[in-house]
Design a protein around this motif. Structure first.
Motif, PDB file in Angstrom:
ATOM      1  N   HIS A 100      44.362  26.792   9.699  1.00 13.73           N
ATOM      2  CA  HIS A 100      43.011  26.869   9.147  1.00 13.73           C
ATOM      3  C   HIS A 100      42.023  26.257  10.121  1.00 13.73           C
ATOM      4  O   HIS A 100      42.428  25.579  11.075  1.00 13.73           O
ATOM      5  N   GLN A 101      40.767  26.501   9.874  1.00 14.29           N
ATOM      6  CA  GLN A 101      39.736  25.893  10.700  1.00 14.29           C
ATOM      7  C   GLN A 101      38.501  25.650   9.854  1.00 14.29           C
ATOM      8  O   GLN A 101      38.306  26.306   8.821  1.00 14.29           O
ATOM      9  N   ILE A 102      37.706  24.686  10.304  1.00 13.61           N
ATOM     10  CA  ILE A 102      36.442  24.394   9.633  1.00 13.61           C
ATOM     11  C   ILE A 102      35.331  24.719  10.625  1.00 13.61           C
ATOM     12  O   ILE A 102      35.302  24.182  11.737  1.00 13.61           O
ATOM     13  N   THR A 103      34.474  25.636  10.234  1.00 14.04           N
ATOM     14  CA  THR A 103      33.379  26.059  11.110  1.00 14.04           C
ATOM     15  C   THR A 103      32.083  25.989  10.331  1.00 14.04           C
ATOM     16  O   THR A 103      31.967  26.592   9.255  1.00 14.04           O
ATOM     17  N   ASP A 104      31.125  25.244  10.859  1.00 22.39           N
ATOM     18  CA  ASP A 104      29.814  25.114  10.210  1.00 22.39           C
ATOM     19  C   ASP A 104      29.953  24.753   8.736  1.00 22.39           C
ATOM     20  O   ASP A 104      29.275  25.326   7.874  1.00 22.39           O
ATOM     21  N   GLY A 105      30.861  23.822   8.438  1.00 27.73           N
ATOM     22  CA  GLY A 105      31.003  23.342   7.065  1.00 27.73           C
ATOM     23  C   GLY A 105      31.749  24.279   6.146  1.00 27.73           C
ATOM     24  O   GLY A 105      31.802  24.056   4.940  1.00 27.73           O
ATOM     25  N   ALA A 106      32.350  25.338   6.680  1.00 31.68           N
ATOM     26  CA  ALA A 106      33.093  26.278   5.851  1.00 31.68           C
ATOM     27  C   ALA A 106      34.574  26.261   6.274  1.00 31.68           C
ATOM     28  O   ALA A 106      34.883  26.116   7.448  1.00 31.68           O
ATOM     29  N   LEU A 107      35.450  26.402   5.281  1.00 33.02           N
ATOM     30  CA  LEU A 107      36.898  26.369   5.519  1.00 33.02           C
ATOM     31  C   LEU A 107      37.439  27.798   5.555  1.00 33.02           C
ATOM     32  O   LEU A 107      37.174  28.601   4.655  1.00 33.02           O
ATOM     33  N   TYR A 108      38.219  28.080   6.587  1.00 33.41           N
ATOM     34  CA  TYR A 108      38.835  29.396   6.755  1.00 33.41           C
ATOM     35  C   TYR A 108      40.339  29.230   6.905  1.00 33.41           C
ATOM     36  O   TYR A 108      40.810  28.308   7.578  1.00 33.41           O
ATOM     37  N   ALA A 109      41.098  30.123   6.299  1.00 29.90           N
ATOM     38  CA  ALA A 109      42.532  30.216   6.566  1.00 29.90           C
ATOM     39  C   ALA A 109      42.722  31.264   7.655  1.00 29.90           C
ATOM     40  O   ALA A 109      41.982  32.247   7.729  1.00 29.90           O
ATOM     41  N   ILE A 110      43.725  31.037   8.501  1.00 33.84           N
ATOM     42  CA  ILE A 110      43.986  31.965   9.598  1.00 33.84           C
ATOM     43  C   ILE A 110      45.400  32.516   9.411  1.00 33.84           C
ATOM     44  O   ILE A 110      46.359  31.753   9.301  1.00 33.84           O
ATOM     45  N   THR A 111      45.500  33.825   9.332  1.00 33.42           N
ATOM     46  CA  THR A 111      46.818  34.447   9.222  1.00 33.42           C
ATOM     47  C   THR A 111      47.015  35.397  10.395  1.00 33.42           C
ATOM     48  O   THR A 111      46.059  35.879  10.997  1.00 33.42           O
ATOM     49  N   THR A 112      48.264  35.644  10.714  1.00 37.16           N
ATOM     50  CA  THR A 112      48.565  36.593  11.785  1.00 37.16           C
ATOM     51  C   THR A 112      49.380  37.738  11.195  1.00 37.16           C
ATOM     52  O   THR A 112      50.119  37.570  10.227  1.00 37.16           O
ATOM     53  N   GLU A 113      49.194  38.891  11.770  1.00 37.75           N
ATOM     54  CA  GLU A 113      49.996  40.051  11.322  1.00 37.75           C
ATOM     55  C   GLU A 113      50.412  40.870  12.513  1.00 37.75           C
ATOM     56  O   GLU A 113      49.890  40.722  13.589  1.00 37.75           O
TER      57      GLU A 113
END
Ligand code: FES
Length: 113
Positions: A100-113
């Motif tokens: 995951h990452q936090i960018t500009d105060g927002a949380l994102y999950a990162i998945t790979t396919e």
């Protein structure tokens, strides 16, 4: 192999010592996030015991004292920082950590396919 970023929430929506669950339909999985001070931990919402979601009540993944992650099904307890089961029927197994990452105060999950 490609990576996908999935918006989860604003960090402000995840107060200290709280948890939130999210469905990622694009990735076909559910995840949940736990906040501990400045740190955020994201795991796949799948108990290693019988491979079903951990929570019975929406967004509630923590013990009452908020010190551990708890599976509502059979009571397995997991360390928030590592996802490792420390008590219960899947003792020694671990939740699957989600990048995951936090960018500009927002949380994102990162998945790979
Ligand atoms: S499904 Fe989680 S402890 Fe059994």
């Amino acid at each position: 192999m490609s990576t996908n970023n999935h918006y989860l929430c604003q960090l402000a929506e995840l107060p200290d010592n709280s948890s939130l669950g999210f469905d990622l339909p694009d990735a076909g999985i559910g995840v949940f996030a736990v906040r501990r001070g400045d740190r955020v931990f994201v795991y796949r919402n799948l108990c290693p015991h019988v491979h079903i979601p951990l929570e019975w009540v929406e967004h509630e993944f923590l013990t009452a004292d908020m010190s551990l992650i708890q599976c509502a099904n059979h009571g397995a307890l997991f360390a928030i920082e590592t996802g490792q089961c420390i008590a219960g029927p899947c003792n020694g197994q671990s939740l699957q950590a989600i990048e995951h990452q936090i960018t500009d105060g927002a949380l994102y999950a990162i998945t790979t396919e």
